[in-house]
Design a protein around this motif. Structure first.
Motif, short mmCIF file in Angstrom:
data_model
loop_
_atom_site.label_atom_id
_atom_site.label_comp_id
_atom_site.label_asym_id
_atom_site.label_seq_id
_atom_site.Cartn_x
_atom_site.Cartn_y
_atom_site.Cartn_z
N HIS A 5 0.81 -1.21 0.00
CA HIS A 5 0.00 0.00 0.00
C HIS A 5 0.85 1.27 0.00
O HIS A 5 0.32 2.36 0.08
N GLY A 6 2.18 1.14 -0.05
CA GLY A 6 3.06 2.29 -0.19
C GLY A 6 3.63 2.86 1.09
O GLY A 6 4.26 3.92 1.07
N LYS A 7 3.45 2.17 2.22
CA LYS A 7 3.97 2.69 3.49
C LYS A 7 5.49 2.81 3.46
O LYS A 7 6.04 3.86 3.81
N SER A 8 6.16 1.77 3.03
CA SER A 8 7.63 1.80 2.99
C SER A 8 8.13 2.79 1.96
O SER A 8 9.13 3.48 2.18
N THR A 9 7.43 2.91 0.84
CA THR A 9 7.81 3.87 -0.20
C THR A 9 7.72 5.29 0.34
O THR A 9 8.62 6.12 0.12
N LEU A 10 6.64 5.59 1.06
CA LEU A 10 6.49 6.92 1.66
C LEU A 10 7.60 7.18 2.67
O LEU A 10 8.22 8.25 2.68
N LEU A 11 7.90 6.20 3.52
CA LEU A 11 8.97 6.37 4.51
C LEU A 11 10.33 6.56 3.86
O LEU A 11 11.13 7.36 4.33
N GLU A 12 10.58 5.86 2.76
CA GLU A 12 11.84 6.04 2.04
C GLU A 12 11.95 7.46 1.49
O GLU A 12 13.01 8.08 1.54
N ALA A 13 10.84 7.98 0.97
CA ALA A 13 10.84 9.35 0.46
C ALA A 13 11.09 10.34 1.59
O ALA A 13 11.88 11.28 1.45
N LEU A 14 10.45 10.13 2.74
CA LEU A 14 10.66 11.02 3.89
C LEU A 14 12.09 10.91 4.41
O LEU A 14 12.68 11.90 4.85
N GLN A 15 12.65 9.70 4.37
CA GLN A 15 14.01 9.48 4.85
C GLN A 15 15.03 10.30 4.08
O GLN A 15 15.96 10.86 4.65
N VAL A 16 14.85 10.41 2.77
CA VAL A 16 15.80 11.18 1.96
C VAL A 16 15.33 12.62 1.77
O VAL A 16 15.96 13.39 1.06
N GLY A 17 14.21 12.96 2.42
CA GLY A 17 13.67 14.30 2.31
C GLY A 17 14.52 15.37 2.96
O GLY A 17 14.26 16.56 2.82
N ARG A 27 10.90 14.73 -6.51
CA ARG A 27 11.29 14.61 -5.11
C ARG A 27 11.28 15.95 -4.38
O ARG A 27 11.29 15.98 -3.16
N GLU A 28 11.22 17.06 -5.12
CA GLU A 28 11.24 18.36 -4.45
C GLU A 28 9.96 18.60 -3.65
O GLU A 28 9.88 19.51 -2.85
N PHE A 29 8.97 17.74 -3.85
CA PHE A 29 7.71 17.86 -3.10
C PHE A 29 7.76 17.12 -1.77
O PHE A 29 6.80 17.18 -1.00
N VAL A 30 8.84 16.39 -1.52
CA VAL A 30 9.00 15.66 -0.26
C VAL A 30 10.14 16.28 0.52
O VAL A 30 11.28 16.32 0.05
N ASP A 33 12.35 17.41 8.14
CA ASP A 33 13.20 18.18 9.03
C ASP A 33 14.63 17.64 8.94
O ASP A 33 14.83 16.43 8.78
N ALA A 34 15.60 18.52 9.06
CA ALA A 34 17.02 18.10 8.95
C ALA A 34 17.41 17.09 10.01
O ALA A 34 18.38 16.35 9.84
N ASN A 35 16.68 17.02 11.11
CA ASN A 35 17.00 16.10 12.19
C ASN A 35 16.11 14.86 12.18
O ASN A 35 15.84 14.27 13.22
N THR A 36 15.66 14.46 11.00
CA THR A 36 14.85 13.25 10.85
C THR A 36 15.78 12.03 10.80
O THR A 36 16.81 12.06 10.15
N VAL A 37 15.38 10.98 11.50
CA VAL A 37 16.19 9.75 11.58
C VAL A 37 15.30 8.55 11.30
O VAL A 37 14.19 8.46 11.81
N LYS A 38 15.78 7.63 10.48
CA LYS A 38 15.08 6.36 10.27
C LYS A 38 15.58 5.36 11.29
O LYS A 38 16.77 5.05 11.34
N VAL A 39 14.68 4.86 12.10
CA VAL A 39 15.01 3.90 13.15
C VAL A 39 14.90 2.50 12.58
O VAL A 39 13.99 2.21 11.80
N ARG A 40 15.81 1.63 12.96
CA ARG A 40 15.75 0.24 12.53
C ARG A 40 16.34 -0.65 13.62
O ARG A 40 17.16 -0.21 14.43
N ALA A 91 17.46 14.21 17.39
CA ALA A 91 16.45 13.87 16.39
C ALA A 91 15.12 14.52 16.75
O ALA A 91 14.70 14.50 17.90
N SER A 92 14.47 15.10 15.73
CA SER A 92 13.18 15.74 15.95
C SER A 92 12.04 14.91 15.36
O SER A 92 10.88 15.13 15.67
N CYS A 93 12.38 13.97 14.50
CA CYS A 93 11.38 13.11 13.86
C CYS A 93 11.99 11.72 13.71
O CYS A 93 13.10 11.57 13.20
N LEU A 94 11.26 10.70 14.16
CA LEU A 94 11.71 9.32 14.03
C LEU A 94 10.80 8.61 13.04
O LEU A 94 9.58 8.64 13.18
N LEU A 95 11.39 7.97 12.04
CA LEU A 95 10.65 7.19 11.06
C LEU A 95 10.86 5.71 11.37
O LEU A 95 11.99 5.25 11.46
#
Length: 122
Positions: A5-17, A27-30, A33-40, A91-95
């Motif tokens: 359903h695109g959840k991972s695709t959206l998170l990947e876009a936000l990760q490189v945003g 991609r300029e539409f995504v 915040d500079a302090n976004t971190v993808k948690v794994r 980090a201000s946003c955790l994905l």
């Protein structure tokens, strides 16, 4: 949503945003915040002196979760440490993506159980 359903695709876009984009490639539409971190979760990673007690207590063999260290972390302990280390670094946003996280760590939280649907999940 369910699978594909695109959840991972959206998170990947936000990760490189956090990075600059080439105008016109979509991609300029995504942006994130500079302090976004993808948690794994990362089985086998080293952890040194992290207080994982906000997430995990009652470790095997009486290990101290307030000053946790290991050369070979489990998925759950590595994810707990990753979240706390990220916050400590500003980090201000955790994905979080269920495909790269420790599911048994995430379902412990009642809010995650409510979001995940509990009985609606296979």
């Amino acid at each position: 949503g369910g699978g594909f359903h695109g959840k991972s695709t959206l998170l990947e876009a936000l990760q490189v945003g956090v990075y600059n984009k080439v105008p016109g490639d979509g991609r300029e539409f995504v942006c994130s915040d500079a302090n976004t971190v993808k948690v794994r979760a990362e089985d086998g990673r080293s952890i040194q002196s992290v207080d994982i007690s906000p997430f995990i207590n009652n470790l095997p063999f009486g290990k101290d979760s307030t000053n946790f260290s290991t050369p070979d972390a489990s998925g759950s302990t590595s994810q707990a440490a990753f979240i706390l280390e990220s916050i400590e670094c500003g980090a201000s946003c955790l994905l979080l993506d269920e495909d790269t996280c420790a599911t048994n760590f995430m379902i412990r939280d009642s809010a995650m159980q409510e979001l995940g649907g509990g009985e609606r999940e296979p």
